[in-house]
Design an enzyme around this catalytic site. Structure first.
Site, PDB file in Angstrom:
ATOM      1  N   LYS A   1      -4.528 -11.869 -12.897  1.00 48.32           N
ATOM      2  CA  LYS A   1      -3.497 -10.982 -12.355  1.00 48.32           C
ATOM      3  C   LYS A   1      -2.178 -11.736 -12.199  1.00 48.32           C
ATOM      4  O   LYS A   1      -2.164 -12.936 -11.885  1.00 48.32           O
ATOM      5  CB  LYS A   1      -3.956 -10.419 -11.008  1.00 48.32           C
TER       6      LYS A   1
ATOM      7  N   SER B   1      -3.834  -2.567  -6.740  1.00 45.86           N
ATOM      8  CA  SER B   1      -2.760  -3.049  -7.585  1.00 45.86           C
ATOM      9  C   SER B   1      -3.233  -3.866  -8.784  1.00 45.86           C
ATOM     10  O   SER B   1      -2.444  -4.185  -9.673  1.00 45.86           O
ATOM     11  CB  SER B   1      -1.785  -3.898  -6.754  1.00 45.86           C
TER      12      SER B   1
ATOM     13  N   SER C   1      -7.171  -3.745  -3.472  1.00 44.08           N
ATOM     14  CA  SER C   1      -6.546  -3.886  -4.787  1.00 44.08           C
ATOM     15  C   SER C   1      -7.453  -4.432  -5.875  1.00 44.08           C
ATOM     16  O   SER C   1      -7.106  -4.379  -7.053  1.00 44.08           O
ATOM     17  CB  SER C   1      -5.294  -4.771  -4.682  1.00 44.08           C
TER      18      SER C   1
END
Length: 633
Positions: free
Chosen positions: A204, A280, A304
């Site tokens: 990420k 996210s 997330s």
């Protein structure tokens, strides 16, 4: 004025009188020009604070934070009493080599059956596990360099898709080839570093992975924060031979639950290109769900990792707060966030977790973590431990979902588990859920704002997306007193949950209150604000973040339109082994059920070939055919 409310001390609350209250968020759903205008208004000096205060009042935030006397002392980060050792576990050496921990983890897994690679291959899509790749590499049927070329081809083709489906923010084909060549040489010499050698992963974009920049999906973060080395967790994985393909897309700065990102494009759900992945950690979940990588790393401060894993039909694992080091991430100073693995199976999550775990020196002193453990899934201890398992379920909360298909599928999975092992289902009550969600928003919002303030004050804030700016406007309205009140609520919530964990081993819920939402076309350019959807997606994930408990999302089926549904399993502090054990057994039961049915009719337990093919130009069966010449498509 009669506004003041005095809370009863948590230890004296009569839970039998607790009534569940459904949360309805009072906030507009805005996209396009109206949304952009709204953001300009709430950022204005005089009218902006007035509008924000009205929204907070309508959602009872001021009532909870400013008009309530909370008798508990504040808890500024999770605090846990000493925990008993879990049954049937293997203890890992936290200070040992990551490769050795992975070897220990490998011994915890059931026997690997090579024949499973080929059985029922025409019935349904099947992800390859890490051990599948390892077998292929060791049998010399395929090399990491061959896999690298196929992945590079897919990524490059993906960049030409219509609509665009951006998975990566930072990608360097030459760097991927270099890592793969080094791994291939190790296999040729007979010296792979671990079972993870040659396994491809994505990281990420808020976790450092040298030499890639960490932008947090902004357009400017890399200009004010340079990356000089890997994050600690990335370094541990690299030591095991993992190959990193690049930095995965995400909701800007992690401030959203859908994965919408006007800066680099919004990642599409592999099951339905018109749907969000969830956020996210949108890119990591979509990359794993597409079959492109075996695993990925995300961050989880408000679900997330678990939300996108649930919406994309893969496994997402949140550890206990402090179990893994946050050093080298954009959110390394928070009290609700962790770095966690996403993979297609619980087995692969377990292997990645074993490599990356290890608390920071500061957290070892303050949190006093229990030794990290893994469940022994390869012995009878697993059945014995599950037979005595006590499962907690708060039924009114569990059933408060957008569609009863979600709660029904989760109930089916729990029924399969209970039928197989005789697990005890115990009804529980969790009070003050709205207060807990409010405390979480104030906590994570204040921490985010604190880290961003210097750059926003330097003028970078205007370059953030409109939904990020909306969140920051809310966060700026919180006072120091609000923050302290939120931490008092944290202590109350911790008391309630630790009392519950004296009676149960895990708490189960759906992972999300809805399946993947549709992407409004008008939201692609400027983003959107939809707080009710955010509330639906975060319905069940908040306790694990505010209180730091371990939790996992495991897929348990699909709704009537083919969108994945996830079951969340949350455990007591440091009980990762129990959470993984239960998740692994749920996975086995669900897969067994699907395989029985698919003998007569092909079932779509995992992403359908046509969906993956249309969205990513290739499917995992394309890999199958490319590597082994045995197409199952």
């Amino acid at each position: 004025m009669g506004k003041k409310r005095v809370m009863t001390p948590a230890k004296d609350v009569d839970l039998s009188s607790t009534k569940y209250k459904r949360e309805v968020v009072q906030a507009p759903h805005l996209t396009g020009f109206v949304f952009r205008l709204f953001v300009r208004i709430i950022e204005a000096p005089l009218i902006g604070p007035i509008i924000m205060n009205i929204l907070k009042k309508e959602n009872k935030m001021d009532e909870i934070l400013r008009h309530t006397v909370i008798p508990e002392e504040p808890m500024f980060k999770p605090e846990y009493p000493p925990q008993e050792m879990e049954p049937g576990v293997v203890v890992l050496e936290e200070d040992g080599r990551p490769e050795d921990r992975v070897e220990s983890a490998l011994k915890c897994l059931p026997h690997y059956d090579v024949a499973e690679l080929w059985e029922n291959s025409s019935a349904s899509f099947r992800y390859w596990k890490i051990r599948d790749y390892a077998h292929a590499y060791r049998s010399r049927k395929v090399t990491p360099s061959m896999v690298a070329e196929r992945i590079i081809s897919i990524i490059e083709d993906n960049g030409r898709n219509k609509p665009p489906t951006p998975l990566l923010i930072s990608f360097d084909a030459a760097e991927v080839r270099e890592q793969a060549a080094a791994s291939t040489q190790r296999f040729e010499a007979g010296n792979p570093l671990s079972i993870l050698d040659g396994i491809f992963m994505a990281i990420k974009d808020d976790i450092d992975c040298y030499p890639h920049p960490s932008k947090g999906a902004t357009t400017w973060m890399h200009e004010v924060r340079t990356v000089k080395e890997d994050a600690v967790c990335v370094s541990r994985l690299r030591t095991c031979g993992v190959i990193f393909i690049g930095k995965a897309n995400m909701h800007e700065l992690g401030m959203g639950t859908t994965g919408n990102n006007p800066n680099y494009g919004t990642t599409r759900n592999p099951h339905a290109p018109d749907r969000y992945t969830g956020g996210s950690s949108s890119g990591p979940a979509a990359i794993v769900a597409s079959g492109l990588c075996s695993a990925a790393l995300g961050t989880d401060g408000g679900g997330s990792v678990r939300i996108p894993s649930s919406l994309c039909g893969v496994v997402g694992f949140k550890t206990t707060y402090g179990r893994t080091s946050m050093e080298g991430s954009l959110c390394d100073s928070g009290t609700v966030e962790i770095i966690g693995p996403i993979a297609s199976t619980v087995e692969d999550v377990l292997l990645v977790y074993s490599a990356m775990l290890g608390a920071s020196p500061a957290n070892r002193i303050s949190l006093k973590p229990s030794p990290p453990c893994l469940p022994s899934l390869s012995s009878n201890d697993n059945s014995n431990a599950l037979g005595s398992l006590r499962i907690g379920k708060y039924t009114p909360w569990f059933n408060d979902v957008h569609s009863t298909e979600i709660s029904d599928k989760c109930d089916e999975a729990l029924n399969l588990l209970s039928k197989a092992h005789g697990c005890e289902m115990i009804e529980i009550v969790i009070p003050e859920l709205l207060e807990m969600r409010t405390a979480h928003v104030v906590s994570i919002g204040s921490e985010c704002l604190c880290s961003l303030n210097p750059d926003c004050e330097d003028g970078k804030g205007v370059n953030l997306t409109y939904d990020t700016r909306t969140s920051l406007a809310l966060f700026r309205s919180f006072t120091a007193a609000d923050y302290v009140a939120a931490q008092c609520i944290r202590r109350r919530s911790m008391y309630y949950h630790l009392e519950i964990f004296k009676k149960v081993d895990v708490i189960v819920t759906p992972t999300t209150g809805m399946t993947a939402p549709i992407i409004p076309p008008s939201a692609l350019k400027s983003g959107e604000t939809d707080m009710q959807t955010t509330a639906n997606l975060m319905q069940f994930v908040v306790p694990a973040n505010l209180l730091g408990f371990p939790a996992i999302s495991v897929p348990v089926g699909y709704d009537k339109v083919g969108l994945p549904i996830g079951l969340q399993i949350m455990g007591r502090p440091w009980a990762e082994a129990t959470v993984l054990r239960v998740a692994a057994e749920v996975e086995v039961r669900i897969l067994s059920c699907i395989n029985v049915k698919s003998a007569a009719t092909p079932m779509k337990f995992l992403p359908a070939f046509c969906v993956i093919y249309n969205l990513f130009c290739h499917s995992f069966y394309y890999y199958y055919d490319y590597f082994f010449g045995k197409s199952s498509a």
